[in-house]
Design an enzyme around this catalytic site. Structure first.
Site, PDB file in Angstrom:
ATOM      1  N   ASP A  96       6.464  -0.610  13.286  1.00  0.00           N
ATOM      2  CA  ASP A  96       5.503   0.450  13.094  1.00  0.00           C
ATOM      3  C   ASP A  96       4.321   0.003  12.233  1.00  0.00           C
ATOM      4  OD1 ASP A  96       6.687   0.428  10.648  1.00  0.00           O
ATOM      5  OD2 ASP A  96       7.812   2.093  11.146  1.00  0.00           O
ATOM      6  N   GLU A 132       2.650   4.873   9.830  1.00  0.00           N
ATOM      7  CA  GLU A 132       3.729   4.266  10.611  1.00  0.00           C
ATOM      8  C   GLU A 132       4.026   5.054  11.732  1.00  0.00           C
ATOM      9  OE1 GLU A 132       3.691   1.941   6.726  1.00  0.00           O
ATOM     10  OE2 GLU A 132       3.484   4.176   7.387  1.00  0.00           O
ATOM     11  N   HIS A 205       6.991   1.802  -2.675  1.00  0.00           N
ATOM     12  CA  HIS A 205       5.597   1.317  -2.398  1.00  0.00           C
ATOM     13  C   HIS A 205       4.785   2.274  -1.353  1.00  0.00           C
ATOM     14  CE1 HIS A 205       7.842  -0.575   0.723  1.00  0.00           C
ATOM     15  NE2 HIS A 205       6.417  -0.295   1.369  1.00  0.00           N
ATOM     16  N   ARG A 207       2.400   4.695   0.631  1.00  0.00           N
ATOM     17  CA  ARG A 207       1.259   5.041   0.646  1.00  0.00           C
ATOM     18  C   ARG A 207       1.258   6.336  -0.114  1.00  0.00           C
ATOM     19  NH1 ARG A 207      -3.222   2.452   3.200  1.00  0.00           N
ATOM     20  NH2 ARG A 207      -2.422   0.438   4.459  1.00  0.00           N
ATOM     21  N   HIS A 238       5.518  -4.236  -5.808  1.00  0.00           N
ATOM     22  CA  HIS A 238       4.647  -4.500  -4.493  1.00  0.00           C
ATOM     23  C   HIS A 238       3.250  -5.011  -4.922  1.00  0.00           C
ATOM     24  CE1 HIS A 238       2.435  -4.357  -0.720  1.00  0.00           C
ATOM     25  NE2 HIS A 238       3.587  -4.243  -0.176  1.00  0.00           N
TER      26      HIS A 238
END
Length: 366
Positions: A96, A132, A205, A207, A238
């Site tokens: 995705d 995603e 991590h 968003r 990350h």
């Protein structure tokens, strides 16, 4: 001879595509073309080296502060030229990511068949996870082969009107990868640092979690470490400046919380295998950890891996500090609860997904 082009661009994609590529390399009657977009760079290159995969094309699109629009448009333009040169019979994508969406759209524009691995995962909330959820739904609309990891993913595709003849339940290639990476005698500096402590492995991590939700997650981790003196936390951070800054601020002077660079897949999988509990907002680890009998607390409000929740391998906590602490404390203090979660049957397959996928790609035409 059938020509199959495999396209990916991020570290998670590379990990899950690696066993498929290795399987393709073994087979006669197929010309395998590997194209990486470079949506991630250093982390992607680690995986390629470990699995000895040498890309035929590298679009090298990554740049500082890249936007979703930049990623999508750049892949579309660059990959269009390569598809016109190579003329593949099938383009294979995974999952995705924005690379997955853009590569599928490029294949569609060139009237090339699309094979989607890890098809059918859904939350039906277009902003969770973002971007995603929309990426995978749009790929599902135009894909010709849909390789669903579980029955639930299969049923999602059926509900959306996909042709039942083009949907296959294969399990997830994430389980296949563990056969390459887990080493019983694995040892390194992080294992030595643990000594006899119980490891909580943290990955965070997403968003949608950056900002206040991430701070709540970190505060929960701090409270857990303060409460249990036999616990240590390892957090591979990350390469996002905001994540790094927030983690350093919240975890300052916490000796039993170790912030480290992102790990290669072999080290990461072996740390999973030696963990007591996983705290994560990631996707793939929700499949990998249950295969190794490690309980997972999911730091998201929803998951596209709902079958893991139903099987009992995943505990949903979201980003609420109290809920995170509550779930972890239950696992730490109740042996029966820990055993129930750890020994639940993993719904993500038996480690043969890659061979099943390659068999189908080579044996039939859509």
């Amino acid at each position: 001879m059938k020509k199959i082009m495999v396209v990916f661009g991020t570290r998670p994609e590379a990990i899950k595509m690696a066993p498929v590529i290795k399987e393709l390399y073994k087979r006669d009657g197929v010309n395998t073309i590997v194209c990486v977009t470079g949506q991630h760079r250093e982390m992607l290159n680690q995986v390629l080296e470990i699995f000895d995969i040498k890309p035929d094309y590298n679009l090298e699109i990554m740049k500082e502060s890249q936007t979703l629009g930049y990623i999508t448009s750049t892949i579309l333009m660059k990959l269009d030229e390569i598809i016109k040169i190579e003329k593949p019979d099938i383009v294979v994508v995974h999952g995705d990511t924005t690379t997955t969406f853009a590569a599928s759209l490029s294949a569609f524009y060139n009237k090339v068949e699309i094979a989607h691995i890890e098809a059918g995962l859904r939350t039906y909330n277009k902003y969770s996870p973002y971007p995603e959820e929309v990426n995978r739904q749009m790929v599902g609309i135009i894909s010709d082969y849909n390789f669903a990891p579980t029955k639930l993913a299969y049923e999602n595709l059926i509900k959306e009107g996909k042709n039942i003849k083009n949907i296959y339940i294969t399990g997830n290639t994430a389980i296949d990868v563990l056969k390459y990476t887990i080493k019983p005698d694995f040892d390194n500096e992080y294992i030595k640092w643990l000594d006899n402590s119980k490891l909580i492995l943290l990955t965070a991590h997403r968003r949608e979690n950056i900002g206040v939700p991430l701070e709540r997650i970190f505060e929960a981790v701090k409270e857990i470490v303060d409460r249990y003196q036999d616990v240590k936390v390892i957090y591979p951070v990350h390469k996002n400046p905001i994540l790094i800054e927030t983690a350093k601020k919240v975890f300052e002077n916490m000796e039993r919380i170790k912030l480290i660079e992102p790990l290669d897949v072999v080290t990461f999988h072996n740390l999973i295998s030696k963990s007591h509990i996983i705290l994560t907002d990631s996707g793939g680890i929700q499949e990998e950890a249950p295969a190794l009998n490690i309980p997972v607390v999911v730091l998201r409000d929803s998951t596209e891996r709902q079958e893991g929740v139903e099987a009992g391998t995943l505990l949903m906590a979201g980003t609420d500090k109290e809920k995170i602490v509550e779930k972890v404390c239950s696992l730490m203090e109740r042996k029966d609860e820990y055993e129930r979660v750890a020994k639940s049957i993993n719904p993500y397959g038996d480690g043969t997904a890659s061979s099943q996928i390659v068999d189908i790609l080579l044996e039939r035409n859509v």
